[in-house]
Design an enzyme around this catalytic site. Structure first.
Site, PDB file in Angstrom:
ATOM      1  N   GLY A   1      -5.764   0.370   9.056  1.00  0.00           N
ATOM      2  CA  GLY A   1      -6.366  -0.540  10.027  1.00  0.00           C
ATOM      3  C   GLY A   1      -5.963  -1.979   9.752  1.00  0.00           C
TER       4      GLY A   1
ATOM      5  CG  ASP B   1      -6.674   5.009   8.625  1.00  0.00           C
ATOM      6  OD1 ASP B   1      -6.864   5.575   9.718  1.00  0.00           O
ATOM      7  OD2 ASP B   1      -6.962   3.814   8.426  1.00  0.00           O
ATOM      8  CG  ASN B   2      -9.517   9.382  11.043  1.00  0.00           C
ATOM      9  OD1 ASN B   2      -9.372   8.167  11.202  1.00  0.00           O
ATOM     10  ND2 ASN B   2     -10.539  10.053  11.556  1.00  0.00           N
TER      11      ASN B   2
ATOM     12  CE  LYS C   1     -19.207  13.851  12.372  1.00  0.00           C
ATOM     13  NZ  LYS C   1     -18.532  14.984  13.064  1.00  0.00           N
TER      14      LYS C   1
ATOM     15  N   GLY D   1     -20.270   9.204  -2.994  1.00  0.00           N
ATOM     16  CA  GLY D   1     -20.240  10.374  -3.885  1.00  0.00           C
ATOM     17  C   GLY D   1     -18.962  10.379  -4.714  1.00  0.00           C
TER      18      GLY D   1
ATOM     19  CB  ALA E   1     -16.086  -2.891   5.138  1.00  0.00           C
TER      20      ALA E   1
ATOM     21  CE1 TYR F   1     -18.484  -1.427  13.258  1.00  0.00           C
ATOM     22  CE2 TYR F   1     -19.577  -3.442  13.929  1.00  0.00           C
ATOM     23  CZ  TYR F   1     -18.633  -2.797  13.161  1.00  0.00           C
ATOM     24  OH  TYR F   1     -17.822  -3.517  12.310  1.00  0.00           O
TER      25      TYR F   1
ATOM     26  CB  THR G   1     -11.706 -11.148  10.268  1.00  0.00           C
ATOM     27  OG1 THR G   1     -12.862 -11.403   9.472  1.00  0.00           O
ATOM     28  CG2 THR G   1     -10.472 -11.470   9.465  1.00  0.00           C
TER      29      THR G   1
HETATM   30  N1  LIG Z   1     -12.223  -7.136  11.941  1.00  0.00           N
HETATM   31  C1  LIG Z   1     -13.412  -7.715  11.901  1.00  0.00           C
HETATM   32  O1  LIG Z   1     -13.574  -8.838  12.388  1.00  0.00           O
HETATM   33  C2  LIG Z   1     -14.568  -7.026  11.216  1.00  0.00           C
HETATM   34  C3  LIG Z   1     -15.822  -7.648  11.266  1.00  0.00           C
HETATM   35  C4  LIG Z   1     -16.891  -7.037  10.631  1.00  0.00           C
HETATM   36  C5  LIG Z   1     -16.723  -5.850   9.948  1.00  0.00           C
HETATM   37  N2  LIG Z   1     -15.506  -5.254   9.913  1.00  0.00           N
HETATM   38  C6  LIG Z   1     -15.398  -3.970   9.190  1.00  0.00           C
HETATM   39  O2  LIG Z   1     -14.186  -3.899   8.466  1.00  0.00           O
HETATM   40  C7  LIG Z   1     -13.683  -2.566   8.501  1.00  0.00           C
HETATM   41  C8  LIG Z   1     -12.258  -2.571   9.019  1.00  0.00           C
HETATM   42  O3  LIG Z   1     -12.228  -3.126  10.319  1.00  0.00           O
HETATM   43  P1  LIG Z   1     -10.853  -3.394  11.066  1.00  0.00           P
HETATM   44  O4  LIG Z   1     -11.028  -4.614  11.876  1.00  0.00           O
HETATM   45  O5  LIG Z   1      -9.744  -3.329  10.090  1.00  0.00           O
HETATM   46  O6  LIG Z   1     -10.813  -2.161  12.060  1.00  0.00           O
HETATM   47  P2  LIG Z   1      -9.622  -1.142  12.384  1.00  0.00           P
HETATM   48  O7  LIG Z   1     -10.064  -0.286  13.507  1.00  0.00           O
HETATM   49  O8  LIG Z   1      -8.340  -1.893  12.513  1.00  0.00           O
HETATM   50  O9  LIG Z   1      -9.530  -0.310  11.054  1.00  0.00           O
HETATM   51  C9  LIG Z   1     -10.408   0.736  10.739  1.00  0.00           C
HETATM   52  C10 LIG Z   1      -9.586   1.861  10.168  1.00  0.00           C
HETATM   53  O10 LIG Z   1     -10.464   2.929   9.789  1.00  0.00           O
HETATM   54  C11 LIG Z   1      -9.877   4.159  10.173  1.00  0.00           C
HETATM   55  N3  LIG Z   1     -10.942   5.147  10.323  1.00  0.00           N
HETATM   56  C12 LIG Z   1     -11.983   5.105  11.188  1.00  0.00           C
HETATM   57  N4  LIG Z   1     -12.747   6.200  11.042  1.00  0.00           N
HETATM   58  C13 LIG Z   1     -12.187   6.939  10.042  1.00  0.00           C
HETATM   59  C14 LIG Z   1     -12.527   8.165   9.413  1.00  0.00           C
HETATM   60  N5  LIG Z   1     -13.596   8.868   9.778  1.00  0.00           N
HETATM   61  N6  LIG Z   1     -11.728   8.606   8.409  1.00  0.00           N
HETATM   62  C15 LIG Z   1     -10.638   7.906   8.008  1.00  0.00           C
HETATM   63  N7  LIG Z   1     -10.262   6.737   8.572  1.00  0.00           N
HETATM   64  C16 LIG Z   1     -11.034   6.264   9.582  1.00  0.00           C
HETATM   65  C17 LIG Z   1      -9.153   3.823  11.474  1.00  0.00           C
HETATM   66  O11 LIG Z   1      -8.151   4.748  11.827  1.00  0.00           O
HETATM   67  C18 LIG Z   1      -8.586   2.435  11.165  1.00  0.00           C
HETATM   68  O12 LIG Z   1      -7.312   2.514  10.580  1.00  0.00           O
HETATM   69  C19 LIG Z   1     -14.646  -1.744   9.335  1.00  0.00           C
HETATM   70  O13 LIG Z   1     -15.519  -1.054   8.493  1.00  0.00           O
HETATM   71  C20 LIG Z   1     -15.386  -2.794  10.133  1.00  0.00           C
HETATM   72  O14 LIG Z   1     -16.661  -2.370  10.472  1.00  0.00           O
HETATM   73  C21 LIG Z   1     -14.429  -5.800  10.546  1.00  0.00           C
END
Ligand SMILES: NC(=O)c1ccc[n+]([C@@H]2O[C@H](COP(=O)([O-])OP(=O)(O)OC[C@H]3O[C@@H](n4cnc5c(N)ncnc54)[C@H](O)[C@@H]3O)[C@@H](O)[C@H]2O)c1
Length: 318
Positions: A10, A31-32, A91, A102, A114, A145, A175
């Site tokens: 991500g 990652d999935n 989930k 775990g 995060a 969420y 961000t």
């Molecule tokens: N970008 C922001 O501004 C922001 C703000 C607050 C919190 N966050 C948190 O930071 C984290 C990353 O956010 P991001 O902006 O990089 O989002 P993103 O969607 O770019 O990245 C999330 C990644 O998690 C992977 N993913 C989701 N569910 C999955 C699962 N069940 N198993 C394996 N991989 C899985 C997705 O494929 C993706 O690559 C998240 O937890 C998000 O809640 C981000």
């Protein structure tokens, strides 16, 4: 150290992989690809310190060998993504947090969750300190969420208190930076892509709602410091500098040299009107504060999107 980063493909996860590798650590990315893309980690394939496991973290996680850290970043994160994927979002915040906790316990690893400024909901306190409990509608569309992350925080603290796990919780504020998905509906990427294409810039409401935007390198630095600190309680990492959505639109138009028109649409349900981090704790405990002003961050972000737009990717595919 050998570190597992979930959500490695991500936006944020891939930048974290870069940082931990640059500091000489070994990284296992997981990652999935539900919202991430292999493109974000393509440059790491073949790196001697990096390995990748494609896996859904809501199922039992097996990682061979020792781990010193688990950073749980997997989760759809943009409103478009989590509204399209409400159940996987719930989930990954609940089951995925349980599975990663775990794993950290089994390996004796430090754990970092995060979390998000969304735990504050539509805040009635401004700016938001970590001590604020939030104002969240559990049954509204964004509840999938917000409540998943609130549950994840509660679960992380339970593992800390009951199992003595060494845990950290970062509450991340908006961000932006290279590797955000252009079509994921987040305001900075949306505006840049619309401007570069000459499409109308869509503003919800009057554009008077404020946001604070953190450049990704600043955020990653805060997370890196938090991981290496002793602070267990949730910690805000974000840029307190506030801009209205309208100001952001004007800046993007100026910096891209675009003549896109502004198009105003109704505000979505439960859209927070203001959100701004109180970073007193991050400053005092981590010696952290943001260093990259919005204009400089946009300068470092726009070329990434310009290249994508020039490559002619379609909005949906990007
Ligand atoms: N970008 C922001 O501004 C922001 C703000 C607050 C919190 N966050 C948190 O930071 C984290 C990353 O956010 P991001 O902006 O990089 O989002 P993103 O969607 O770019 O990245 C999330 C990644 O998690 C992977 N993913 C989701 N569910 C999955 C699962 N069940 N198993 C394996 N991989 C899985 C997705 O494929 C993706 O690559 C998240 O937890 C998000 O809640 C981000």
């Amino acid at each position: 150290m050998r570190i597992l980063i979930t959500g490695a493909a991500g936006f944020l996860g891939s930048h974290l992989c870069d940082r931990f590798l640059a500091e000489g650590h070994e990284v296992v990315g997981m990652d999935n690809f539900i919202t991430g893309t292999p493109d974000n980690i393509a440059h790491l394939i073949g790196h001697p310190g990096f390995e990748f496991i494609e896996h859904n973290v809501t199922s039992f996680i097996y990682v061979k060998g020792p781990l010193d850290g688990v950073l749980h970043f997997a989760s759809p994160a943009s409103p478009i993504d989590y509204l399209e994927q409400p159940i996987p979002t719930l989930k990954v915040g609940s089951l995925g947090t349980h599975k990663t906790l775990g794993l950290a316990k089994a390996k004796g690893a430090r754990y970092l969750l995060a979390s998000t400024s969304e735990v504050y909901g539509d805040p009635q306190v401004h700016p938001q300190p970590e001590s604020y409990w939030g104002h969240v509608n559990p049954v509204g569309p964004r509840g999938v969420y917000d409540e998943a992350k609130r549950f994840a925080e509660a679960m992380t603290m339970a593992y800390h208190r009951y199992h003595g796990l060494d845990t950290r919780i970062v509450r991340i504020f908006n961000t932006y930076g290279p590797r955000m998905r252009p079509a994921d509906g987040r305001v900075v990427s949306n505006f840049i892509v619309q401007a570069l294409r000459g499409d109308p810039i869509t503003i919800y409401g009057e554009g008077e709602q404020t946001r604070s935007f953190t450049f990704v390198d600043d955020l990653v630095d805060g997370i890196y410091r938090l991981f290496h600190s002793d602070r267990v309680e949730p910690t805000n990492i974000g840029n307190p500098g506030e801009f209205t959505i309208r100001e952001l639109a004007d800046l993007v138009l100026e910096m891209t040299g675009s003549s896109s028109a502004l198009e105003f649409r109704p505000l979505p349900q439960d859209d927070p009107k203001t959100r701004q981090p109180d970073i007193t704790i991050a400053k005092a405990v981590l010696g952290w504060e943001p260093r990259v002003p919005l204009r400089e961050g946009l300068e470092r972000t726009i070329p990434y999107f310009r290249q994508l737009v020039e490559e002619g990717a379609t909005a949906r595919a990007m």
